[in-house]
Design a protein around this motif. Structure first.
Motif, PDB file in Angstrom:
ATOM      1  N   HIS A 154      60.779  -8.316  17.214  1.00  0.00           N
ATOM      2  CA  HIS A 154      60.629  -9.741  17.547  1.00  0.00           C
ATOM      3  C   HIS A 154      61.323 -10.072  18.871  1.00  0.00           C
ATOM      4  CE1 HIS A 154      58.921 -11.276  13.770  1.00  0.00           C
ATOM      5  NE2 HIS A 154      59.723 -10.467  13.125  1.00  0.00           N
ATOM      6  N   ASP A 169      55.903 -12.725  11.958  1.00  0.00           N
ATOM      7  CA  ASP A 169      56.021 -12.969  10.519  1.00  0.00           C
ATOM      8  C   ASP A 169      55.004 -14.046  10.157  1.00  0.00           C
ATOM      9  OD1 ASP A 169      58.178 -11.227  10.468  1.00  0.00           O
ATOM     10  OD2 ASP A 169      59.609 -12.827  10.849  1.00  0.00           O
ATOM     11  N   ASP A 210      59.486  -6.049   3.827  1.00  0.00           N
ATOM     12  CA  ASP A 210      59.502  -7.284   4.622  1.00  0.00           C
ATOM     13  C   ASP A 210      58.044  -7.755   4.657  1.00  0.00           C
ATOM     14  OD1 ASP A 210      60.109  -9.291   6.327  1.00  0.00           O
ATOM     15  OD2 ASP A 210      60.902  -8.028   7.933  1.00  0.00           O
ATOM     16  N   HIS A 213      55.944  -9.475   7.519  1.00  0.00           N
ATOM     17  CA  HIS A 213      56.166  -8.920   8.855  1.00  0.00           C
ATOM     18  C   HIS A 213      55.102  -7.907   9.290  1.00  0.00           C
ATOM     19  CE1 HIS A 213      59.011  -7.263  11.990  1.00  0.00           C
ATOM     20  NE2 HIS A 213      58.355  -6.147  11.722  1.00  0.00           N
TER      21      HIS A 213
HETATM   22 ZN    ZN Z   1      59.636  -9.961  11.096  1.00  0.00          ZN
END
Ligand code: ZN
Length: 231
Positions: A154, A169, A210, A213
């Motif tokens: 990111h 995300d 995650d 993501h």
């Molecule tokens: Zn992320």
């Protein structure tokens, strides 16, 4: 302010960072310079010539620092005056969807746009929570135990600090991280749409999943991306 250190294009010096900047700007104005990879080949040169053809009768395929083509390119790619897109400070989670998309590395962005389209076609309501975020924001999330790393995809950026993120995300705006997202199959749909574009999905990580993501490079590329970001 973006600047070139040397010439880019036909018979140019073609330093990798400079080529990458030019390729990114060409993508931003809707031309196709090929992969944004810092290598100036025939496709990139053709895109430069196409751009020059708009205002010049002799498109030589070369961009010199401070020269006419460079100035025209900056003008064309710059957001209109007063456009909030021109500032990258502030709370990046509050940016508009459009601005979050603009904070992504151009090739990755095209893939994320495709993922969003695929999900919308399935009557889902995808929404980007984080595209790019600053290293300061990353540190804050780390101290709040919301991330396990101090530098992530990111945070990828150009050396001048302009966002060039390689991760996004994405949630469904109705369900966010609630159980309903699982029940309605949002995460599986997100993972499948991402992998269709060759992206890495955080939901596949066994130790620390995650699920919202997506990232444009494998984890092993993180150190290299960090160096390229000048961080
Ligand atoms: Zn992320």
């Amino acid at each position: 302010m973006l600047e070139l250190r040397g010439s880019v294009g036909k018979d140019g010096l073609n330093a990798s960072d400079d080529v990458r900047v030019v390729q990114t700007l060409l993508v931003q104005i809707g031309l196709r310079p090929g992969l944004v990879n810092g290598t100036c080949g025939t496709v990139t040169i053709a895109a430069i010539q196409k751009f020059q053809g708009v205002f010049s009768t002799v498109p030589d395929g070369r961009i010199d620092p401070g020269g006419r083509t460079w100035k025209k390119l900056l003008e064309s790619a710059a957001p209109a005056a007063g456009d909030p897109l021109s500032g990258w400070a502030g709370d990046c989670s509050q940016w508009t969807q459009q601005k979050k998309l603009r904070s992504l590395e151009p090739v990755f962005r095209a893939k994320i746009e495709q993922v969003i389209l695929t999900l919308k076609n399935r009557k889902l309501q995808p929404s980007i929570v984080f595209g790019w975020r600053s290293v300061e924001t990353q540190r804050k999330l780390f101290s709040e135990k919301k991330t396990t790393v101090l530098f992530s995809f990111h945070n990828a950026q150009f050396r001048d600090g302009t966002p060039n993120a390689l991760a996004a995300d994405i949630i469904d705006r109705r369900w966010a991280w609630t159980e309903a997202a699982h029940v309605n199959g949002f995460w599986n749909a997100l993972g499948a749409a991402g992998k269709e574009q060759g992206l890495v999905w955080g939901g596949d990580w066994k130790a620390f999943p995650d699920i919202a993501h997506l990232q444009g490079r494998p984890n092993r590329a993180l150190a290299k991306v960090r160096i390229e970001s000048g961080l």
